[in-house]
Design a protein around this motif. Structure first.
Motif, PDB file in Angstrom:
ATOM      1  N   LEU A 257     -48.171  22.963  28.038  1.00  0.00           N
ATOM      2  CA  LEU A 257     -48.478  21.724  27.098  1.00  0.00           C
ATOM      3  C   LEU A 257     -46.567  21.112  27.360  1.00  0.00           C
ATOM      4  O   LEU A 257     -46.540  21.414  26.637  1.00  0.00           O
ATOM      5  CB  LEU A 257     -49.413  20.945  26.213  1.00  0.00           C
ATOM      6  N   VAL A 258     -46.777  19.930  28.462  1.00  0.00           N
ATOM      7  CA  VAL A 258     -44.981  18.889  28.686  1.00  0.00           C
ATOM      8  C   VAL A 258     -44.829  17.911  28.523  1.00  0.00           C
ATOM      9  O   VAL A 258     -45.881  17.222  29.070  1.00  0.00           O
ATOM     10  CB  VAL A 258     -44.968  19.152  30.079  1.00  0.00           C
ATOM     11  N   PRO A 259     -45.459  17.267  27.135  1.00  0.00           N
ATOM     12  CA  PRO A 259     -45.984  15.941  26.722  1.00  0.00           C
ATOM     13  C   PRO A 259     -44.454  14.704  26.693  1.00  0.00           C
ATOM     14  O   PRO A 259     -42.946  15.379  26.979  1.00  0.00           O
ATOM     15  CB  PRO A 259     -46.447  16.207  25.392  1.00  0.00           C
ATOM     16  N   HIS A 260     -44.664  13.853  26.844  1.00  0.00           N
ATOM     17  CA  HIS A 260     -43.889  12.787  27.210  1.00  0.00           C
ATOM     18  C   HIS A 260     -43.518  12.961  25.932  1.00  0.00           C
ATOM     19  O   HIS A 260     -44.119  13.160  24.718  1.00  0.00           O
ATOM     20  CB  HIS A 260     -44.270  11.549  27.273  1.00  0.00           C
ATOM     21  N   GLN A 261     -42.029  13.068  25.363  1.00  0.00           N
ATOM     22  CA  GLN A 261     -41.363  13.423  24.425  1.00  0.00           C
ATOM     23  C   GLN A 261     -40.034  11.459  23.661  1.00  0.00           C
ATOM     24  O   GLN A 261     -39.203  11.346  23.911  1.00  0.00           O
ATOM     25  CB  GLN A 261     -39.792  13.994  25.124  1.00  0.00           C
ATOM     26  N   ALA A 262     -41.531  11.424  23.134  1.00  0.00           N
ATOM     27  CA  ALA A 262     -40.799  10.096  22.019  1.00  0.00           C
ATOM     28  C   ALA A 262     -40.529  10.061  21.146  1.00  0.00           C
ATOM     29  O   ALA A 262     -39.845   9.876  20.733  1.00  0.00           O
ATOM     30  CB  ALA A 262     -42.047   8.889  22.705  1.00  0.00           C
ATOM     31  N   ARG A 265     -44.119  13.941  15.686  1.00  0.00           N
ATOM     32  CA  ARG A 265     -45.191  13.674  15.307  1.00  0.00           C
ATOM     33  C   ARG A 265     -46.169  13.246  16.981  1.00  0.00           C
ATOM     34  O   ARG A 265     -47.679  13.961  16.173  1.00  0.00           O
ATOM     35  CB  ARG A 265     -45.227  12.696  14.363  1.00  0.00           C
ATOM     36  N   ILE A 266     -45.862  12.864  17.880  1.00  0.00           N
ATOM     37  CA  ILE A 266     -46.985  12.306  18.789  1.00  0.00           C
ATOM     38  C   ILE A 266     -47.409  13.143  19.127  1.00  0.00           C
ATOM     39  O   ILE A 266     -48.169  13.608  19.610  1.00  0.00           O
ATOM     40  CB  ILE A 266     -46.638  10.956  19.404  1.00  0.00           C
ATOM     41  N   ILE A 267     -46.613  13.727  19.420  1.00  0.00           N
ATOM     42  CA  ILE A 267     -46.237  15.263  20.220  1.00  0.00           C
ATOM     43  C   ILE A 267     -47.509  16.038  19.401  1.00  0.00           C
ATOM     44  O   ILE A 267     -48.444  16.522  19.675  1.00  0.00           O
ATOM     45  CB  ILE A 267     -45.007  16.127  20.770  1.00  0.00           C
ATOM     46  N   ASP A 268     -47.444  16.145  17.967  1.00  0.00           N
ATOM     47  CA  ASP A 268     -47.729  17.588  17.348  1.00  0.00           C
ATOM     48  C   ASP A 268     -49.416  16.473  16.953  1.00  0.00           C
ATOM     49  O   ASP A 268     -50.439  17.607  17.534  1.00  0.00           O
ATOM     50  CB  ASP A 268     -46.978  17.383  16.121  1.00  0.00           C
ATOM     51  N   ALA A 269     -49.582  15.781  17.368  1.00  0.00           N
ATOM     52  CA  ALA A 269     -51.051  14.652  17.093  1.00  0.00           C
ATOM     53  C   ALA A 269     -51.730  15.139  18.296  1.00  0.00           C
ATOM     54  O   ALA A 269     -52.675  16.019  18.132  1.00  0.00           O
ATOM     55  CB  ALA A 269     -50.709  12.896  16.966  1.00  0.00           C
ATOM     56  N   VAL A 270     -50.849  15.231  19.678  1.00  0.00           N
ATOM     57  CA  VAL A 270     -51.602  15.477  20.748  1.00  0.00           C
ATOM     58  C   VAL A 270     -52.031  16.807  20.858  1.00  0.00           C
ATOM     59  O   VAL A 270     -53.092  17.315  21.026  1.00  0.00           O
ATOM     60  CB  VAL A 270     -50.895  14.937  21.711  1.00  0.00           C
ATOM     61  N   GLY A 271     -51.023  18.004  20.464  1.00  0.00           N
ATOM     62  CA  GLY A 271     -51.630  18.920  20.856  1.00  0.00           C
ATOM     63  C   GLY A 271     -52.563  20.062  19.585  1.00  0.00           C
ATOM     64  O   GLY A 271     -52.789  19.954  19.928  1.00  0.00           O
ATOM     65  N   SER A 278     -48.369  25.175  19.391  1.00  0.00           N
ATOM     66  CA  SER A 278     -47.017  24.445  19.107  1.00  0.00           C
ATOM     67  C   SER A 278     -46.077  25.697  20.484  1.00  0.00           C
ATOM     68  O   SER A 278     -45.860  25.382  20.608  1.00  0.00           O
ATOM     69  CB  SER A 278     -46.432  24.497  17.314  1.00  0.00           C
ATOM     70  N   GLU A 279     -46.532  26.506  19.543  1.00  0.00           N
ATOM     71  CA  GLU A 279     -45.478  27.624  21.005  1.00  0.00           C
ATOM     72  C   GLU A 279     -45.536  27.153  22.276  1.00  0.00           C
ATOM     73  O   GLU A 279     -44.994  27.831  23.044  1.00  0.00           O
ATOM     74  CB  GLU A 279     -45.720  29.365  20.290  1.00  0.00           C
ATOM     75  N   LYS A 280     -47.049  27.294  22.682  1.00  0.00           N
ATOM     76  CA  LYS A 280     -47.420  26.238  23.997  1.00  0.00           C
ATOM     77  C   LYS A 280     -46.460  25.013  24.633  1.00  0.00           C
ATOM     78  O   LYS A 280     -46.774  24.709  25.524  1.00  0.00           O
ATOM     79  CB  LYS A 280     -48.755  27.279  24.297  1.00  0.00           C
ATOM     80  N   VAL A 281     -46.830  24.597  23.747  1.00  0.00           N
ATOM     81  CA  VAL A 281     -45.683  22.478  23.768  1.00  0.00           C
ATOM     82  C   VAL A 281     -44.015  22.620  24.029  1.00  0.00           C
ATOM     83  O   VAL A 281     -43.235  23.140  22.887  1.00  0.00           O
ATOM     84  CB  VAL A 281     -46.218  21.812  23.028  1.00  0.00           C
TER      85      VAL A 281
END
Ligand code: UT7
Length: 333
Positions: A257-262, A265-271, A278-281
């Protein structure tokens, strides 16, 4: 090649960052903040900042040349340049035309900008992929590049610690099904009703630069962080689910998963909501902060170049930003 057999693929990725680094400790000297607050609330430890004699087009051109090299193409092979940015060097000419000249795409290729804030690069990717699949263009350069340090109020700790300058570029080329980098799906969504919760109020035609604007500092980015946070998580999760459903895939089929990097905590919540371990983010927010339209392509580029994202793996991408605009996409790298 029959028209219905043309697929769009990412043939090359590249990044360009200014050399000047600004750490959280540097910011402690500028505004009332702390490394602890910034790290704990956002995951950001450093960001890059253009020097006075550098511009958005410099890092955009650097990223573009790197993407062209990876795609094994010359500048003159490009048919269209799309620059996705909310911080062009000037309002006229477009950033795309400026970069076109800097990179040496002197073949009359089309060049224009897309203004959709953080979602920019993925919006550009959708435009490029559609053109390529239709047969209109063969090779499209899509750049997400920002000089947001020029649009930050450096006395406002609620925004100036979050953003950074950076550029990510991609070459989108015509190919055949199964070619590496095939773009399998893209979805772009917007909801203009919430435009005011992340905006740059002045400097446009509704509120041209004036003494009043400068005094009120309304020519800088404003954000209702908590509102944006909620919309960001909800929107990125829902568009990722749409993408997976459209491809008949489950989240277990996804390698990255390549999410927007803002904000970490947002990235963790989406994941967590998508159930991605988490090792795939993929992450680069700690090094560069929020580089808006550049976060997804630079993060993808870094992980693909150093071999963490491998050829043949399925990469789910998602982004969110002002507009509001958000997007999801799937690539078989
Ligand atoms: O790329 C476009 C999308 N953008 C985003 O996705 C950003 C979304 N929002 C966020 O990431 C978070 O909302 C922020 C990082 C912006 C803020 O985090 P938060 O946990 O929502 O903090 P908050 O706004 O609730 O502020 C908490 C406290 C406040 O103090 P009081 O009122 O509790 O006394 C703020 O004044 O933290 C204070 N604060 C700071 N303190 C030290 C705000 N900024 C800072 C700072 N340093 N830089």
């Amino acid at each position: 090649m029959a028209k219905d057999k043309i697929i769009a693929r990412i043939a090359g990725l590249g990044s360009g960052f200014p050399d000047q680094e600004l750490t959280n400790f540097d910011l402690e000297k500028i505004v009332d903040t702390s490394d602890q607050w910034i790290s704990e609330r956002t995951g950001i430890r450093a960001r890059r900042k253009l020097k006075d004699n550098e511009n958005n087009s410099d890092i955009a051109a650097k990223a573009a040349l790197s993407a062209l090299e990876q795609a094994k193409l010359n500048p003159m092979d490009i048919d269209l340049v799309i620059a996705c940015t909310n911080s062009p060097d000037r309002w006229m000419p477009s950033l795309a035309a400026t970069v076109q000249a800097k990179v040496g795409i002197n073949n009359g290729a089309a060049a224009y900008d897309i203004i959709t804030a953080c979602a920019g690069w993925m919006v550009g990717l959708e435009v490029a992929a559609s053109f390529v699949k239709s047969g209109q263009y063969k090779n499209v350069l899509v750049i997400g590049s920002e000089a947001l340090s020029r649009f930050l109020n450096w006395q406002d700790r609620t925004t100036c610690v979050l953003f950074g300058d950076g550029a990510g570029a991609s070459v989108v080329s015509a190919g055949s099904p199964g070619d590496p980098g095939e773009i399998l799906a893209l979805k772009v969504r917007s909801d203009g009703r919430y435009g005011d919760i992340l905006d740059l109020p002045a400097g446009g035609s509704a509120s041209p630069l004036s003494q009043k604007v400068l005094e009120e500092k309304s020519n800088f980015i404003r954000m209702n962080g908590q509102e944006i946070y909620k919309h960001a998580v909800r929107s990125m999760v829902s568009v990722c689910k749409e993408i997976l459903e459209s491809q008949n895939l489950s989240i277990d089929d996804i390698d990255w998963l390549v999410p927007h990097q803002a904000n970490i905590r947002i990235i963790d919540a989406v994941g967590q909501k998508l159930k991605v371990p988490s090792e795939k983010v993929a992450l680069n927010v700690h090094k560069y902060g929020n580089t808006s339209a550049a976060t997804v392509p630079t993060c993808f580029d870094e992980y693909a170049r150093d071999g963490r994202i491998k050829r043949g793996q399925l990469v789910l991408m998602t982004t969110f930003g002002g507009g509001l605009t958000w997007a999801g996409g799937l690539v078989r790298w």
